[in-house]
Design a protein around this motif. Sequence first.
Motif, PDB file in Angstrom:
ATOM      1  N   PHE A   1       0.896  -1.117  -0.116  1.00  0.00           N
ATOM      2  CA  PHE A   1      -0.035  -0.026   0.070  1.00  0.00           C
ATOM      3  C   PHE A   1       0.864   1.385  -0.014  1.00  0.00           C
ATOM      4  O   PHE A   1       1.704   1.383   0.605  1.00  0.00           O
ATOM      5  N   PRO A   2       0.422   2.290  -0.583  1.00  0.00           N
ATOM      6  CA  PRO A   2       1.182   3.531  -0.729  1.00  0.00           C
ATOM      7  C   PRO A   2       1.610   4.079   0.539  1.00  0.00           C
ATOM      8  O   PRO A   2       2.618   4.874   0.700  1.00  0.00           O
ATOM      9  N   ASN A   3       0.702   4.007   1.466  1.00  0.00           N
ATOM     10  CA  ASN A   3       0.958   4.760   2.790  1.00  0.00           C
ATOM     11  C   ASN A   3       0.166   3.852   3.911  1.00  0.00           C
ATOM     12  O   ASN A   3      -0.446   3.049   3.738  1.00  0.00           O
ATOM     13  N   LEU A   4       0.560   4.386   5.426  1.00  0.00           N
ATOM     14  CA  LEU A   4      -0.037   3.516   6.380  1.00  0.00           C
ATOM     15  C   LEU A   4      -1.511   3.655   6.586  1.00  0.00           C
ATOM     16  O   LEU A   4      -2.085   2.862   7.074  1.00  0.00           O
ATOM     17  N   GLU A   5      -2.204   4.908   6.312  1.00  0.00           N
ATOM     18  CA  GLU A   5      -3.305   5.162   6.229  1.00  0.00           C
ATOM     19  C   GLU A   5      -4.067   3.980   5.585  1.00  0.00           C
ATOM     20  O   GLU A   5      -5.083   3.601   5.930  1.00  0.00           O
ATOM     21  N   VAL A   6      -3.699   4.065   4.152  1.00  0.00           N
ATOM     22  CA  VAL A   6      -4.372   2.909   3.358  1.00  0.00           C
ATOM     23  C   VAL A   6      -4.259   1.494   3.838  1.00  0.00           C
ATOM     24  O   VAL A   6      -4.906   0.677   3.948  1.00  0.00           O
ATOM     25  N   GLY A   7      -3.054   1.125   4.199  1.00  0.00           N
ATOM     26  CA  GLY A   7      -2.577  -0.070   4.603  1.00  0.00           C
ATOM     27  C   GLY A   7      -3.299  -0.577   5.740  1.00  0.00           C
ATOM     28  O   GLY A   7      -3.979  -1.683   5.995  1.00  0.00           O
ATOM     29  N   ASN A   8      -3.590   0.356   6.989  1.00  0.00           N
ATOM     30  CA  ASN A   8      -4.119  -0.158   8.080  1.00  0.00           C
ATOM     31  C   ASN A   8      -5.585  -0.179   7.862  1.00  0.00           C
ATOM     32  O   ASN A   8      -6.363  -1.138   8.343  1.00  0.00           O
ATOM     33  N   ILE A   9      -5.947   0.838   7.285  1.00  0.00           N
ATOM     34  CA  ILE A   9      -7.415   0.790   6.876  1.00  0.00           C
ATOM     35  C   ILE A   9      -8.095  -0.501   6.317  1.00  0.00           C
ATOM     36  O   ILE A   9      -9.055  -1.179   6.269  1.00  0.00           O
ATOM     37  N   ALA A  10      -7.183  -0.756   5.010  1.00  0.00           N
ATOM     38  CA  ALA A  10      -7.428  -1.735   4.264  1.00  0.00           C
ATOM     39  C   ALA A  10      -7.353  -3.114   4.757  1.00  0.00           C
ATOM     40  O   ALA A  10      -8.568  -3.767   4.720  1.00  0.00           O
ATOM     41  N   TYR A  11      -6.437  -3.388   5.654  1.00  0.00           N
ATOM     42  CA  TYR A  11      -6.589  -4.800   6.294  1.00  0.00           C
ATOM     43  C   TYR A  11      -7.832  -4.986   7.331  1.00  0.00           C
ATOM     44  O   TYR A  11      -8.234  -5.896   7.588  1.00  0.00           O
TER      45      TYR A  11
END
Length: 336
Positions: free
Chosen positions: A274-284
């Motif tokens: 994911f391009p940043n932590l916001e996206v990665g954390n929300i996505a998982y």
Amino acid sequence: MDLLKQIIERAKTNKQRIVLPEGTEERTIKAADQLLGDGIADITLIGEPSKIKELVSKFELKNINKADILDPENYPQKQTYTNLLFELRKSKGMTIEQAAKLATDPLYIGCLMIKNGDADGEIAGAKNTTGDVLRPALQIIKTAPGISVVSGAFLMFTKTKEYGKDGLLLFADCAVTPDPTASQLAEIAVATGHTARALVGEEPRIAMLSFSTKGSAKHPMADKVIEATRLAKDIDPTLAIDGELQADAALVTSVASSKAPGSTVAGKANVLVFPNLEVGNIAYKLVQRLGGAEAVGPILQGMAAPVNDLSRGCSVSDIYNMVAIAANQAIAAKKQ
Ligand code: ACO
């Protein structure tokens, strides 16, 4: 979840020493008891011995006598660890008095044990925040050679068997670096590829995710992912990496064939970066909660030795699995 069984079996055959700094936390001590009973790892529990004794008797634990117990206020290596911490941090302004105080903090002791070669990995976070678990690890154990950034991956056991390896995908970074630069994102991709090799037993196909596929949108955010993809290929040319890709182009063959024809990754990605932590954390969390996936992690990657963080809502079996994963990471790191 056969993969977890394989990870557990691998841990059994080459026992590593894992330190559990939250030794007086109920789920942690129960997990330690099961791990020792099943012979998964050698365990050091950090905690006040009388409190540990109380929990052993309260929960009728049968195997804790096989653990090493380290009393944080009074243990034989205290002076050694104080000196080690002082040497590591004096250039950052730490005094010997501050080092001595931190050498009684279980989260610091766990990392100092690893740094001193007295343990192979650490699991914590059942009662401490991610930041509190990570800070001593970043300060003491630091990153692996050639890596400057630590990140957190999740094994996502989804119900969609057509994606990844029978539904299993790796997601990263979901836990550590809020706003990575292109070069940090490249390192995260490479580290996640290596985690996939160490744990999943299948060659990684890494999709660098964006809201754009192959130039469909023009934006500095997409440019960062394009640059990260280029850098990641330079760092490790043996890995199959492609980007920038939208999530559907990464996963769905028919979408990939129109949006990213000829890609070795699109339509068959098993690692999503994911391009940043916001996206990665929300996505998982969305895939876990709305999609019913089992999320195992965060598995910290890029650290010189395995330290894995737990969610404070973790179960006994989450801790058990994370110890087995840390043992596998330690085994893999010793082979490199
Ligand atoms: N990779 C490698 N080293 C790092 C990183 C990183 N990502 N971040 C910080 N460091 C190093 C710094 O270089 C510094 O080293 P030095 O002291 O030797 O110079 C040291 O770590 C401390 O750095 P700080 O910037 O002072 O530490 P900070 O207080 O910012 O904490 C932390 C770093 C804990 C990783 C912070 O960025 C953070 O809180 N990240 C988000 C964690 C989080 O909340 N995740 C979501 C929840 S987890 C989940 O839901 C599963």
